[in-house]
Write a protein that holds these residues in place. Structure first.
Motif, PDB file in Angstrom:
ATOM      1  N   PRO A 137      52.762   9.133  61.583  1.00  0.00           N
ATOM      2  CA  PRO A 137      54.165   9.109  60.683  1.00  0.00           C
ATOM      3  C   PRO A 137      55.176   8.366  61.687  1.00  0.00           C
ATOM      4  O   PRO A 137      55.390   9.003  63.103  1.00  0.00           O
ATOM      5  N   PRO A 138      56.194   7.683  61.293  1.00  0.00           N
ATOM      6  CA  PRO A 138      57.414   7.487  61.810  1.00  0.00           C
ATOM      7  C   PRO A 138      58.389   8.339  62.698  1.00  0.00           C
ATOM      8  O   PRO A 138      58.635   7.708  64.183  1.00  0.00           O
ATOM      9  N   LYS A 139      58.448   9.276  62.237  1.00  0.00           N
ATOM     10  CA  LYS A 139      58.997  10.469  63.104  1.00  0.00           C
ATOM     11  C   LYS A 139      58.448  11.101  64.363  1.00  0.00           C
ATOM     12  O   LYS A 139      58.872  11.469  64.764  1.00  0.00           O
TER      13      LYS A 139
ATOM     14  N   PHE B 257      53.874  -8.384  60.128  1.00  0.00           N
ATOM     15  CA  PHE B 257      54.892  -7.368  58.569  1.00  0.00           C
ATOM     16  C   PHE B 257      55.930  -8.215  58.347  1.00  0.00           C
ATOM     17  O   PHE B 257      55.822  -8.488  56.939  1.00  0.00           O
ATOM     18  N   ALA B 258      56.587  -8.475  59.566  1.00  0.00           N
ATOM     19  CA  ALA B 258      57.694  -9.206  59.037  1.00  0.00           C
ATOM     20  C   ALA B 258      57.413 -10.727  58.589  1.00  0.00           C
ATOM     21  O   ALA B 258      58.505 -11.332  57.874  1.00  0.00           O
TER      22      ALA B 258
ATOM     23  N   ASN C  22      53.802   1.223  53.283  1.00  0.00           N
ATOM     24  CA  ASN C  22      53.605   2.830  52.524  1.00  0.00           C
ATOM     25  C   ASN C  22      54.615   3.611  52.005  1.00  0.00           C
ATOM     26  O   ASN C  22      55.773   2.711  52.088  1.00  0.00           O
ATOM     27  N   SER C  23      55.039   4.711  51.426  1.00  0.00           N
ATOM     28  CA  SER C  23      55.874   5.342  50.937  1.00  0.00           C
ATOM     29  C   SER C  23      56.339   5.902  51.851  1.00  0.00           C
ATOM     30  O   SER C  23      58.049   6.091  50.960  1.00  0.00           O
ATOM     31  N   VAL C  24      56.335   5.911  52.972  1.00  0.00           N
ATOM     32  CA  VAL C  24      57.729   5.808  54.297  1.00  0.00           C
ATOM     33  C   VAL C  24      57.970   5.048  54.587  1.00  0.00           C
ATOM     34  O   VAL C  24      58.826   4.772  55.589  1.00  0.00           O
ATOM     35  N   GLY C  25      57.651   3.429  54.701  1.00  0.00           N
ATOM     36  CA  GLY C  25      58.276   2.477  54.761  1.00  0.00           C
ATOM     37  C   GLY C  25      57.850   2.229  55.193  1.00  0.00           C
ATOM     38  O   GLY C  25      58.176   0.916  56.649  1.00  0.00           O
TER      39      GLY C  25
END
Length: 382
Positions: free
Chosen positions: A41-43, A202-203, A220-223
């Motif tokens: 996860p990004p966090k 991605f960009a 995904n759901s969290v970007g």
């Protein structure tokens, strides 16, 4: 395996296809590890980045302490005269171009500092934080790589020992000679750039350029762009396969990857200096009056660096020693020019995408100006 004198079937040589297949399998395993970290996860990324930076600084600290101690106890240091004035020509080129080719490997150090820009969409306060990240990464790379280069120049063994090394990566044998075999294993590291490249893909996919762009550009759901990460892993695995039948092809692909970054650095500096010298006035991290000078230096240096990265390292060269990076990037450039000439601009710069970009840019500028207005209002009230 070379350091521990492992008896590999067919020998530890790049001409041995079994050895290259083993290297591919090991590289693929390392890539799986890097890929797994990017699925976090990004966090957790800030902690992961801090941990990685800590390892890099530990590696640098051990290098400037452990290596000199080992060299002083074994084969001894190079003299200052050897480091700063002596030269050796093993390329076959003239003395001038032989000197220029010394930038071939040193040039790789100046790539990758733009990684913080590729992850800007997942960064808080990206308009300032990402810009600072690029600037300080470039500064740190310049200072630390200069110190590391000096360190290695003083610590490399005498020529008769250095030219006797036959491993694909001579630094491993230098470590083994200076601090022993086990120490060499500790100081040997592997890196894999998946985070920044997946964000770049991605960009690009959001502009509809790549095959399967809709799937690649779906977060995904969290970007998090997990599909782009998977895409990078698949392409990287295929490129690694090239190393099995042809080491020359794989090396050329690696060179082509570096010259594209260097080309972008030179082109961006040229465009900011000539095409848009009076634009982008609202950037929060600006070079100010030093901008034109920095653009000029960047353009000139990176253009020079490109010539060395395109050059073969031996003369006369053969098919096995030729640098095919020029052929690869030349073919891609011709394809790009043909696409630009025949495909309408509306297919690449769709109106809805351009409108969204302008809207986001306007919102970002307003957000930057908001605190200033608030301060002025309070001052007037007082």
């Amino acid at each position: 395996m070379e350091v521990f004198e492992y008896d590999f079937p067919g020998g530890l040589d790049v001409t041995n296809i079994n050895y290259r297949a083993t290297m591919w399998a090991v590289s693929l395993a390392c890539m799986w590890i890097a890929l797994g970290l990017n699925y976090l996860p990004p966090k957790h990324f800030s902690r992961l980045f801090r941990f990685t930076i800590g390892l890099l600084f530990l590696d640098f600290f051990l290098s400037i302490v452990w290596l000199p101690i080992g060299v002083s106890r074994t084969y001894g240091f190079r003299t200052a005269k050897e480091v700063f004035t002596s030269r050796a020509n093993g390329t076959g080129f003239g003395e001038g171009w032989n000197w220029a080719l010394s930038f071939f490997y040193a040039g790789y150090v100046t790539t990758g500092y733009d990684a913080s820009g590729h992850v800007a969409e997942e960064t808080r306060g990206a308009s300032l934080t990402s810009a600072r990240g690029i600037f300080y990464s470039a500064a740190a790379s310049a200072v630390l790589s200069f110190l590391a280069t000096l360190l290695w120049l003083f610590c490399i063994p005498p020529d008769e020992i250095l030219y006797s090394f036959d491993a694909p990566q001579p630094f491993v044998q230098i470590w083994a000679l200076a601090i022993g075999k086990r120490g060499a294993v500790v100081m040997t590291s592997t890196s894999c750039a998946v985070t920044a490249s997946s964000r770049l893909v991605f960009a690009i996919a959001r502009d509809g350029v790549l095959p399967g762009s809709k799937w690649i550009a779906t977060p995904n759901s969290v970007g998090q762009p997990k599909n782009a990460i998977t895409f990078i892993f698949a392409i990287s695995s295929l490129l690694l396969l090239v190393s099995i039948p042809s080491q020359v092809a794989f090396t050329s692909l690696m060179s082509a990857g570096a010259v594209t970054s260097i080309s972008a650095y030179a082109l961006i500096a040229f465009c900011r200096l000539v095409v848009t010298p009076n634009e982008f006035k609202h950037s929060r991290w600006s070079l100010g009056k030093w901008g034109p000078l920095c653009y000029t230096i960047s353009m000139v240096y990176n253009t020079f660096l490109l010539t060395t990265l395109y050059s073969p390292l031996e003369y006369p060269f053969t098919a096995s020693t030729f640098n095919f990076a020029l052929v690869i990037t030349g073919g891609v450039s011709i394809f790009a020019l043909v696409s630009w000439w025949f495909i309408p601009a509306s297919n690449w710069l769709r109106p809805e995408l351009m409108a969204a970009m302008r809207q986001n840019a306007t919102a970002d500028v307003k957000e930057q100006k908001a605190p200033e207005v608030e301060v002025d209002t309070k001052e007037k009230a007082v």
